[in-house]
Design an enzyme around this catalytic site. Structure first.
Site, mmCIF file in Angstrom:
data_model
loop_
_atom_site.group_PDB
_atom_site.id
_atom_site.type_symbol
_atom_site.label_atom_id
_atom_site.label_comp_id
_atom_site.label_asym_id
_atom_site.label_seq_id
_atom_site.Cartn_x
_atom_site.Cartn_y
_atom_site.Cartn_z
ATOM 1 N N TYR A 144 0.839 -1.208 0.000
ATOM 2 C CA TYR A 144 0.000 0.000 0.000
ATOM 3 C C TYR A 144 0.873 1.256 0.000
ATOM 4 C CZ TYR A 144 0.946 -0.241 5.050
ATOM 5 O OH TYR A 144 1.541 -0.334 6.270
ATOM 6 N N HIS A 157 3.716 -6.993 4.429
ATOM 7 C CA HIS A 157 4.279 -7.250 5.763
ATOM 8 C C HIS A 157 3.166 -7.514 6.771
ATOM 9 C CE1 HIS A 157 3.312 -2.947 5.890
ATOM 10 N NE2 HIS A 157 3.183 -3.088 7.210
#
Length: 234
Positions: A144, A157
């Site tokens: 993002y 992550h």
């Protein structure tokens, strides 16, 4: 980690002030830290309530369902929590939170123009067993944008918070995925200067953990202290 508390290897930890990671400019300490000797409180407290962990808390593909399954690539994330001597640390509360497969968090502050998934909250928790092992089922989080710099994108992550038997076993960190091209461009990942320490933030794909026709498997061991400690997120 019930005996003497070994010091952290700060050379393998990210600095409080990393200029390329813009928000550290605001939150990094402006004066030298003052060491406080460890006492019995740091070695024995606090105690959290393990009874608060529910039967589906480890399974993010089921604990937030409303009317269907979450979208995205299912994965299994597992590993062991270890002390500085490589011994398993049982009874550690491991909590995770993450973006959904489209790269958006269930959080009012997340303004990313990506869809929310009504069947995915992105949060889970589990307590390590006697071998220090934990395991989650979830979906692979999406990348993002985060506006740290022009065209800035966070790598895939998962955030992890560990709460063990004492403050000395408290750790917040991030787990990354192998082969992600964004790792070389991410100021948060790159804030850990030591390459070996950075490698300890990247999970390992494991076909033995992969579940046939269901989910890919990744292994992410976490070391709380010492020379092989997992870098913290501060």
């Amino acid at each position: 980690m019930t005996g003497e508390i070994s010091p952290r290897d700060w050379s393998a930890q990210p600095p409080y002030l990393a200029p390329d990671y813009k928000s550290t400019l605001l939150r990094a300490p402006s004066k030298p830290l003052i060491p406080i000797p460890h006492g019995i409180m740091e070695a024995t407290a606090p105690v959290f309530g393990q009874d608060a962990v529910g039967p589906l808390d480890h399974d993010l593909t089921r604990n937030g369902r409303v009317n269907g399954e979450p979208l995205g690539e299912r994965i299994v994330v597992t590993g062991r929590v270890l002390d500085d001597a490589g011994r398993p640390v049982p009874g550690t509360l491991v909590e995770i939170w993450q973006a959904n497969a489209a790269g958006r968090y269930v959080h009012v502050a997340d303004a990313h123009d990506a869809p929310l998934d009504p069947n995915f909250t992105g949060a889970g928790r589990v307590v390590t067993d006697q071998d220090g092992r934990y395991s989650f089922i979830t979906v692979k989080p999406g990348a993002y944008p985060w506006r740290n710099h022009p065209n800035a994108w966070r790598p895939n992550h998962i955030h992890l918070s560990l709460f063990g038997r004492s403050f000395a076993s408290r750790l917040v960190t991030q787990m990354y995925f192998p082969g992600d091209p964004l790792l070389a461009l991410d100021p948060i990942f790159q804030a850990t200067a030591d390459a070996g320490a950075r490698d300890r933030l990247v999970a390992r794909f494991d076909i033995g953990v992969t579940q046939a026709e269901f989910a890919l498997g990744y292994v992410f061991d976490i070391v709380l202290r010492g020379a092989m400690a997992t870098p913290m997120e501060d």
